[in-house]
Write an enzyme that holds these catalytic residues in place. Sequence first.
Site, PDB file in Angstrom:
ATOM      1  N   ASP A 185       0.857  -1.181   0.000  1.00  0.00           N
ATOM      2  CA  ASP A 185       0.000   0.000   0.000  1.00  0.00           C
ATOM      3  C   ASP A 185       0.892   1.229   0.000  1.00  0.00           C
ATOM      4  O   ASP A 185       1.928   1.242   0.673  1.00  0.00           O
ATOM      5  CB  ASP A 185      -0.868   0.041   1.263  1.00  0.00           C
ATOM      6  CG  ASP A 185      -2.018  -0.950   1.217  1.00  0.00           C
ATOM      7  OD1 ASP A 185      -2.034  -1.793   0.306  1.00  0.00           O
ATOM      8  OD2 ASP A 185      -2.898  -0.883   2.097  1.00  0.00           O
ATOM      9  N   HIS A 286       4.463  -7.748  -0.381  1.00  0.00           N
ATOM     10  CA  HIS A 286       4.016  -8.948  -1.077  1.00  0.00           C
ATOM     11  C   HIS A 286       4.703  -9.068  -2.425  1.00  0.00           C
ATOM     12  O   HIS A 286       5.294  -8.102  -2.942  1.00  0.00           O
ATOM     13  CB  HIS A 286       2.493  -8.919  -1.254  1.00  0.00           C
ATOM     14  CG  HIS A 286       1.734  -8.992   0.028  1.00  0.00           C
ATOM     15  ND1 HIS A 286       0.993 -10.099   0.418  1.00  0.00           N
ATOM     16  CD2 HIS A 286       1.587  -8.084   1.032  1.00  0.00           C
ATOM     17  CE1 HIS A 286       0.436  -9.871   1.590  1.00  0.00           C
ATOM     18  NE2 HIS A 286       0.773  -8.658   1.982  1.00  0.00           N
ATOM     19  N   SER A 398       8.189   3.533   5.025  1.00  0.00           N
ATOM     20  CA  SER A 398       9.377   3.517   4.194  1.00  0.00           C
ATOM     21  C   SER A 398       8.999   3.536   2.730  1.00  0.00           C
ATOM     22  O   SER A 398       7.925   3.993   2.354  1.00  0.00           O
ATOM     23  CB  SER A 398      10.239   2.305   4.522  1.00  0.00           C
ATOM     24  OG  SER A 398      11.540   2.471   4.002  1.00  0.00           O
TER      25      SER A 398
END
Length: 442
Positions: A185, A286, A398
């Site tokens: 995200d 992911h 980050s």
Amino acid sequence: MNPRVSHKLPLFARTSIFNHHHRIRSSSFFLRNLHSATNQPRVSINGSGSSSKGNPFLVPGATVATILMLGALHARRMYSDKKIEEARESGVELELKPDVKAKFLRMLPLRSISRFWGFLSSTELPVWLRPYAHKAWARAFHSNLEEVAFPLDQYASIKDFFVRSLKEGCRPIDSDPHSLVSPVDGTIVRVGELKEGVMIEQVKGFSYSVSSLLGAGSFLPLMAAKDIHELDGSQQENNSRSESTKSWWRISLASPKLRETSLSRPMKGLFYCVIYLRPGDYHRIHSPVDWNVLLRRHFSGRLYPVNERATRTIKNLYVENERVVLEGKWQEGYIALAAIGATNIGSIELFIEPSLRTNQPRKKLLQSEAPEERVYEPEGTGVLLKKGDEVGVFNMGSTVVLVFQAPALKKHEDRSSSEFRFCVEKGDKIRMGEALGRWHDL
């Protein structure tokens, strides 16, 4: 006749003074005992166990520090976002402008500060306090509590809530076999195709080298322009490998000032995407495609913040910061995923390599120490990951940088165009599993 002097008055006076001091000492002793009795049943900092008696509203020192940190971060973020939004509305393109803050950050022990903040955020909170602390975090950084997999009181610390998993089905993975999905995200910082010079733009007027980001030992598919028509595919790959593995000193000592010359350029169809994760985002990483992870490279660098302000004030931000790079291959060729560390914790965990530890005390004082590498076995095959599989997790906000090959360029109407097309552009918000780009077989 000599007057008679009575000794009773002074005696009574001394006795009175003695009794007065005795009462003061007795009162002080009583107050000390009362204070000690009040403090004895406090809950321990790690929340494990001690007596539950005492003042139920007593907040541990670590929790106070966490709340203050949240407030300061939220106020700073609101101010920065307001200024950036005003600039965008007026059509101003933000450029690199190093300021005093950037120079000041270089003098701070950010790695030690990040480890200390990691200790605080890992402190186990009392069960009754957990929902309030996690809701405060969610409110400050706009986290969606409806997606959280478990009740808030089951997340023992701020860190546990930060790296939370989500309810099943919250992040559906794009099922198109000709799509590459977002691994996280976040907000799209940059997307594009790598051209001659192999540079990624950080902000307007300043770029950094992809080879510096990924490392001198990277098998990034580069080739010399003069040899483009002379070498076949296998020879190109061998030439690229031998050039990039000359010595890590070539990159590390010159970093972050190293620049690729115009004589080197990527093979056709090499793209990049930079995604920034805000503190309130879902922070698990992911797999963007089905691929084989061949090696991991860990750079022990600095831990500057990586927000938009930092990208405009700190040169070579992603090259200087601590990072973990995964390289491998997928159906279209080369792919690399770089997870960039940031201020506060700076910890990056890999589910495919649980033993990896980042943000450790330095063994060397040199900034340019060689990165640590690990080749995943079996060599040449590595670790197979499917699209959407969990790869790792950030323990604080980050950035992720993707560099990948996509279907080769085609010629259409006297201009170069690629089968691969990005579905996003700079400034777009994206969720893990949504398509970053697509291509079609011709």
